[in-house]
Each structure stands twice: as structure tokens, then as C-alpha cells.
Design a protein around this motif. Sequence first.
Motif, PDB file in Angstrom:
ATOM      1  N   VAL A  92     -35.797 -23.437 -38.523  1.00 12.39           N
ATOM      2  CA  VAL A  92     -34.823 -23.696 -37.470  1.00 12.39           C
ATOM      3  C   VAL A  92     -34.910 -22.507 -36.517  1.00 12.39           C
ATOM      4  CG1 VAL A  92     -32.402 -24.058 -36.877  1.00 12.39           C
ATOM      5  CG2 VAL A  92     -33.266 -24.904 -39.067  1.00 12.39           C
ATOM      6  N   GLN A  93     -35.295 -22.752 -35.281  1.00 16.16           N
ATOM      7  CA  GLN A  93     -35.386 -21.655 -34.320  1.00 16.16           C
ATOM      8  C   GLN A  93     -34.010 -21.041 -34.103  1.00 16.16           C
ATOM      9  OE1 GLN A  93     -37.834 -22.226 -30.785  1.00 16.16           O
ATOM     10  NE2 GLN A  93     -38.568 -24.122 -31.732  1.00 16.16           N
ATOM     11  N   LEU A  94     -33.986 -19.758 -33.842  1.00 17.98           N
ATOM     12  CA  LEU A  94     -32.733 -19.036 -33.670  1.00 17.98           C
ATOM     13  C   LEU A  94     -31.843 -19.682 -32.618  1.00 17.98           C
ATOM     14  CD1 LEU A  94     -30.908 -16.651 -34.353  1.00 17.98           C
ATOM     15  CD2 LEU A  94     -32.199 -15.290 -32.701  1.00 17.98           C
ATOM     16  N   LYS A  95     -32.432 -20.128 -31.514  1.00 15.92           N
ATOM     17  CA  LYS A  95     -31.634 -20.733 -30.438  1.00 15.92           C
ATOM     18  C   LYS A  95     -30.976 -22.039 -30.880  1.00 15.92           C
ATOM     19  CE  LYS A  95     -35.530 -23.135 -28.244  1.00 15.92           C
ATOM     20  NZ  LYS A  95     -35.111 -24.519 -28.234  1.00 15.92           N
ATOM     21  N   ASP A  96     -31.529 -22.708 -31.895  1.00 23.67           N
ATOM     22  CA  ASP A  96     -30.989 -23.978 -32.376  1.00 23.67           C
ATOM     23  C   ASP A  96     -30.073 -23.809 -33.588  1.00 23.67           C
ATOM     24  OD1 ASP A  96     -32.478 -25.348 -30.438  1.00 23.67           O
ATOM     25  OD2 ASP A  96     -34.230 -25.457 -31.766  1.00 23.67           O
ATOM     26  N   LEU A  97     -30.013 -22.617 -34.139  1.00 24.97           N
ATOM     27  CA  LEU A  97     -29.262 -22.384 -35.374  1.00 24.97           C
ATOM     28  C   LEU A  97     -27.789 -22.788 -35.289  1.00 24.97           C
ATOM     29  CD1 LEU A  97     -29.463 -21.444 -38.281  1.00 24.97           C
ATOM     30  CD2 LEU A  97     -29.126 -19.102 -37.482  1.00 24.97           C
ATOM     31  N   PRO A  98     -27.065 -22.484 -34.209  1.00 29.91           N
ATOM     32  CA  PRO A  98     -25.650 -22.889 -34.170  1.00 29.91           C
ATOM     33  C   PRO A  98     -25.448 -24.401 -34.297  1.00 29.91           C
ATOM     34  CG  PRO A  98     -26.097 -21.284 -32.458  1.00 29.91           C
ATOM     35  CD  PRO A  98     -27.431 -21.661 -33.050  1.00 29.91           C
ATOM     36  N   TYR A  99     -26.445 -25.178 -33.891  1.00 29.57           N
ATOM     37  CA  TYR A  99     -26.337 -26.633 -33.936  1.00 29.57           C
ATOM     38  C   TYR A  99     -26.806 -27.215 -35.271  1.00 29.57           C
ATOM     39  CZ  TYR A  99     -26.232 -25.396 -29.048  1.00 29.57           C
ATOM     40  OH  TYR A  99     -25.928 -24.792 -27.859  1.00 29.57           O
ATOM     41  N   ALA A 100     -27.424 -26.404 -36.116  1.00 29.38           N
ATOM     42  CA  ALA A 100     -27.983 -26.883 -37.377  1.00 29.38           C
ATOM     43  C   ALA A 100     -27.176 -26.441 -38.592  1.00 29.38           C
ATOM     44  CB  ALA A 100     -29.418 -26.377 -37.513  1.00 29.38           C
ATOM     45  N   LEU A 101     -26.048 -25.796 -38.393  1.00 29.67           N
ATOM     46  CA  LEU A 101     -25.288 -25.235 -39.510  1.00 29.67           C
ATOM     47  C   LEU A 101     -24.881 -26.278 -40.547  1.00 29.67           C
ATOM     48  CD1 LEU A 101     -23.069 -22.652 -37.586  1.00 29.67           C
ATOM     49  CD2 LEU A 101     -25.120 -22.208 -38.962  1.00 29.67           C
ATOM     50  N   ASP A 102     -24.563 -27.502 -40.119  1.00 28.48           N
ATOM     51  CA  ASP A 102     -24.155 -28.541 -41.065  1.00 28.48           C
ATOM     52  C   ASP A 102     -25.282 -28.945 -42.019  1.00 28.48           C
ATOM     53  OD1 ASP A 102     -21.619 -28.592 -39.978  1.00 28.48           O
ATOM     54  OD2 ASP A 102     -22.018 -30.314 -38.676  1.00 28.48           O
ATOM     55  N   TYR A 103     -26.526 -28.616 -41.690  1.00 30.47           N
ATOM     56  CA  TYR A 103     -27.670 -29.004 -42.507  1.00 30.47           C
ATOM     57  C   TYR A 103     -28.134 -27.886 -43.439  1.00 30.47           C
ATOM     58  CZ  TYR A 103     -27.709 -32.697 -39.071  1.00 30.47           C
ATOM     59  OH  TYR A 103     -27.336 -33.732 -38.265  1.00 30.47           O
ATOM     60  N   ILE A 104     -27.498 -26.741 -43.372  1.00 30.78           N
ATOM     61  CA  ILE A 104     -27.900 -25.597 -44.183  1.00 30.78           C
ATOM     62  C   ILE A 104     -26.973 -25.497 -45.388  1.00 30.78           C
ATOM     63  CG2 ILE A 104     -28.176 -23.081 -44.199  1.00 30.78           C
ATOM     64  CD1 ILE A 104     -28.747 -23.312 -41.171  1.00 30.78           C
ATOM     65  N   PRO A 105     -27.551 -25.526 -46.599  1.00 31.37           N
ATOM     66  CA  PRO A 105     -26.703 -25.489 -47.798  1.00 31.37           C
ATOM     67  C   PRO A 105     -25.943 -24.170 -47.940  1.00 31.37           C
ATOM     68  CG  PRO A 105     -29.037 -25.435 -48.384  1.00 31.37           C
ATOM     69  CD  PRO A 105     -28.964 -25.588 -46.909  1.00 31.37           C
TER      70      PRO A 105
END
Length: 162
Positions: A92-105
Motif C-alpha cells: 500500500v503506497q504511503l499516499k494511499d495508506l489513510p484510505y486502506a486502514l480498514d483492510y489492515i489487520p
Amino acid sequence: MTTRSVLSLLSIAAAVTLSAPAAHAQEAAPAGEPAASAPKPYVAPPWTYKTRQLSRNDVDRLLSNPKKLLVLDVRRPDELVKYGSLAVYLSVQLKDLPYALDYIPRDRQIITVSNRAHRAGAAGDLLASKGYKVAGALGSEDYREAGGSLQKVLPPPPKPAQ
């Protein structure tokens, strides 16, 4: 000789005269000084993150218990291909990380990875501020230089023409 050809010759002579000192300056560096084209060793900027920067030994210890670990690589795909990464990771690129939090265990320790750990440090700080268990940040190049093993990542195959 026409005025135009005289001007042309003068501009060529001026170009040669102006470039001559630069050409001679590049011939050789004085004794005791490194050549201008010699690669400079990497000097890491100061660590400014709350997330701990991990050593090779720290990472190897964490990798020994993979069921409790998530490796989160925050680099661009071209960097993954160029430098490689650990054997198994979530990209997950750093710039996209805030939008991917729900997918990270949330039930695993997380190692964040970038080339020299600075983006990984920023990612670790973001994750920790959201309640994730961050073990630390890793620079893949630092890990490789310390003798760690990285896996080369193949670029995706080209899309078929339609």
C-alpha cells in the motif's frame, strides 16, 4: 567572407573558448580529493519518527513468527521491482495508506517498509496513531546492506491488447 559567416565563426570561437576551462577542469581531480563522478556514500537524514527504526536482527527475529506479523511495504511498484522486498508483504503506497486502514489487520505486529525507512517511519506513526501495533520501520536497502535477504519482485505482465 560575409558578415554572417564572420559572426558564425565568432560564435563558434566563443563557444570553444567558454567551454575549454570546464573541459580541462574535469580532466583530473587534485591528489587527495575524490573524483567528481565517484558515488558518495549514503548518509541518512536524522530519524524524526516515533516509530522505532528496525535493524536486520530485529526484523529477522520478528520474521521467525510470521503468524503474528504483517509486513506493509509503502513504496511505489517501480521501487518494489527495482529493489525487491521481504518474501511476503502487503503493498500500500504511503499516499494511499489513510484510505486502506480498514483492510489492515489490527491483530498483528506491523513492520512498515520503504527504501531507507523514512516513509516507513511516517507510515508507522500514522498506523500507531490509529491504534495499530507497529513493531517498527525498516529500510529495505539498509536490511540488504546488513546482509538480509530480499526477494526480487517481477513487474506485472503487459495487459493484452483488446
